[in-house]
Design a protein around this motif. Sequence first.
Motif, PDB file in Angstrom:
ATOM      1  N   ALA A   1      -3.622   4.044  -1.840  1.00 61.83           N
ATOM      2  CA  ALA A   1      -4.687   4.183  -0.850  1.00 61.83           C
ATOM      3  C   ALA A   1      -4.822   5.628  -0.414  1.00 61.83           C
TER       4      ALA A   1
ATOM      5  N   GLU B   1      -5.447  -0.226  -7.930  1.00 63.23           N
ATOM      6  CA  GLU B   1      -4.772  -1.441  -7.475  1.00 63.23           C
ATOM      7  C   GLU B   1      -3.915  -1.981  -8.613  1.00 63.23           C
TER       8      GLU B   1
ATOM      9  N   CYS C   1     -11.102   7.231   6.337  1.00 63.92           N
ATOM     10  CA  CYS C   1     -11.374   6.091   7.217  1.00 63.92           C
ATOM     11  C   CYS C   1     -12.417   5.205   6.540  1.00 63.92           C
ATOM     12  N   GLU C   2     -11.965   4.526   5.501  1.00 62.46           N
ATOM     13  CA  GLU C   2     -12.845   3.749   4.632  1.00 62.46           C
ATOM     14  C   GLU C   2     -11.984   2.749   3.879  1.00 62.46           C
ATOM     15  N   SER C   3     -12.261   1.454   4.036  1.00 61.88           N
ATOM     16  CA  SER C   3     -11.408   0.443   3.405  1.00 61.88           C
ATOM     17  C   SER C   3     -11.464   0.519   1.880  1.00 61.88           C
ATOM     18  N   GLY C   4     -12.554   1.037   1.334  1.00 66.87           N
ATOM     19  CA  GLY C   4     -12.674   1.157  -0.111  1.00 66.87           C
ATOM     20  C   GLY C   4     -12.061   2.420  -0.671  1.00 66.87           C
ATOM     21  N   ASP C   5     -11.368   3.188   0.179  1.00 70.01           N
ATOM     22  CA  ASP C   5     -10.758   4.436  -0.280  1.00 70.01           C
ATOM     23  C   ASP C   5      -9.452   4.136  -1.002  1.00 70.01           C
ATOM     24  N   LEU C   6      -9.584   3.785  -2.272  1.00 65.05           N
ATOM     25  CA  LEU C   6      -8.437   3.462  -3.114  1.00 65.05           C
ATOM     26  C   LEU C   6      -8.509   4.276  -4.397  1.00 65.05           C
TER      27      LEU C   6
ATOM     28  N   SER D   1       0.201   5.088   0.596  1.00 70.45           N
ATOM     29  CA  SER D   1      -0.844   5.994   1.059  1.00 70.45           C
ATOM     30  C   SER D   1      -0.525   7.429   0.661  1.00 70.45           C
TER      31      SER D   1
ATOM     32  N   THR E   1      -0.847  -0.706  -4.489  1.00 68.45           N
ATOM     33  CA  THR E   1      -2.216  -0.219  -4.356  1.00 68.45           C
ATOM     34  C   THR E   1      -2.122   1.178  -3.768  1.00 68.45           C
TER      35      THR E   1
ATOM     36  N   TYR F   1       0.845  -1.194   0.000  1.00 68.77           N
ATOM     37  CA  TYR F   1       0.000   0.000   0.000  1.00 68.77           C
ATOM     38  C   TYR F   1       0.880   1.243   0.000  1.00 68.77           C
TER      39      TYR F   1
END
Length: 437
Positions: free
Chosen positions: A362, A374, A366-371, A325, A360, A323
């Motif tokens: 990122a 990938e 605060c959201e696991s789908g915040d991408l 970020s 990936t 990841y």
Amino acid sequence: MELIMFVSDCLNVNKLGHLTIGGMDTVALAEQYGTPLYVMDEAQIRSNCRKYKNSIDRFYSGNGIAAYASKALCCKALCKIAMEEGMGLDVVSGGELHTAMSVGFPPEHIFYHGNNKTVEELVTALQYGVGRIVVDNLTELDVLNQLASAQGKNVSIFFRVKPGIDAHTHEFIRTGQIDSKFGLALETGEAMQAVKLASAYKNITLKGLHCHIGSQIFDIEPFELAAQVMLGFIADIKRETGMELQELNLGGGFGIKYVPDHQPVEYDRYMERVSKVVHQTCAQLGLQIPYIIIEPGRSVVGNAGITLYTIGAVKNIPNVRTYVSVDGGMTDNPRYALYHSEYHALVANKANQQRDMTVTVAGKCCESGDLIGEGMLIQKAQAGDILAVLATGAYNYSMSSNYNRLPKPPVVMVKDGESRVVIKRETYDDILKNDLL
């Protein structure tokens, strides 16, 4: 370097090995304005506008107009550029219309779309004298006639028609097929019913038809078929009512390069082939060549923009993924979360180095789908590097949000070695300004 140029002509690499846009160093821009940062190349935008305008002149002898679909990116600067380049404007809300009018955009060259315009929006459109209101449904037709009557005006309209064309694109952005919230269906007779109703209204003048079959389309054939279907409907209207409509809006949806593998159709090639269909079909059906409107949005601004981020944590999960970020995310680019849209990215301060790190990207929400993507191949990244995500000029700022109370980034325009802010960076106080205790 070749892949960067392949994605967008306004990008390059300078002697420092830094990514440039419009000849300006993106690392320097990030230092000057901070990140996240949207950067747009004005020369690229104007070039894209001129390609469409020149195509109208060439293939329709000037009998038409290219209208910028402002939902792709709507701000004063973009409306002004479109106006200066002789474009029309496609708006879909009171806010977009207000923005256009704030820079003095000629209302007669505005096309007002939307599947559920409010009474307030329609009243405003009538007051401004918008050139064409694109009526979506029978309820809107009736309301608009009443409002025009109350103002003592006659309003020129198009009907949005669903031509039943499957553009073979993402199901969320297909809009031409019968199962769509947009427009009037041909198959059910609804569209013909609307035409006959409009002819009975005293305050309505039906000028033409509109269709839009989808977005990010790489094939020409769906556009050709849509033109045939719409002209066939114009011929049906002439046969049943004696009225020959003189204007046809074929919408937009032209694809752009998001990644090097994408192969969008050249604008001139699209315009030439569709114009041949228009001329041939009109000759076959005994119709005059209508005034043609097209509505490019993404293809005007998409490849002219990039987004710059500062990389924070780099987190490797062995045998799983790495990841990277960044200090933005789905708040400034929700398209991956919504559509799994592909993007091309690189480390802007290492643009001349080999891309050998699969990551990936990122966001910070605060959201696991915040991408943002990938399996993206970039240069070796570390904290403090500047990540550039390419072709973000369309549907990024316009779809941005304040989720997690994150301020929206600024939009900077570059031109002739100079940069200027066209949309200011939001502050925390901007986020609070409508809060009440």
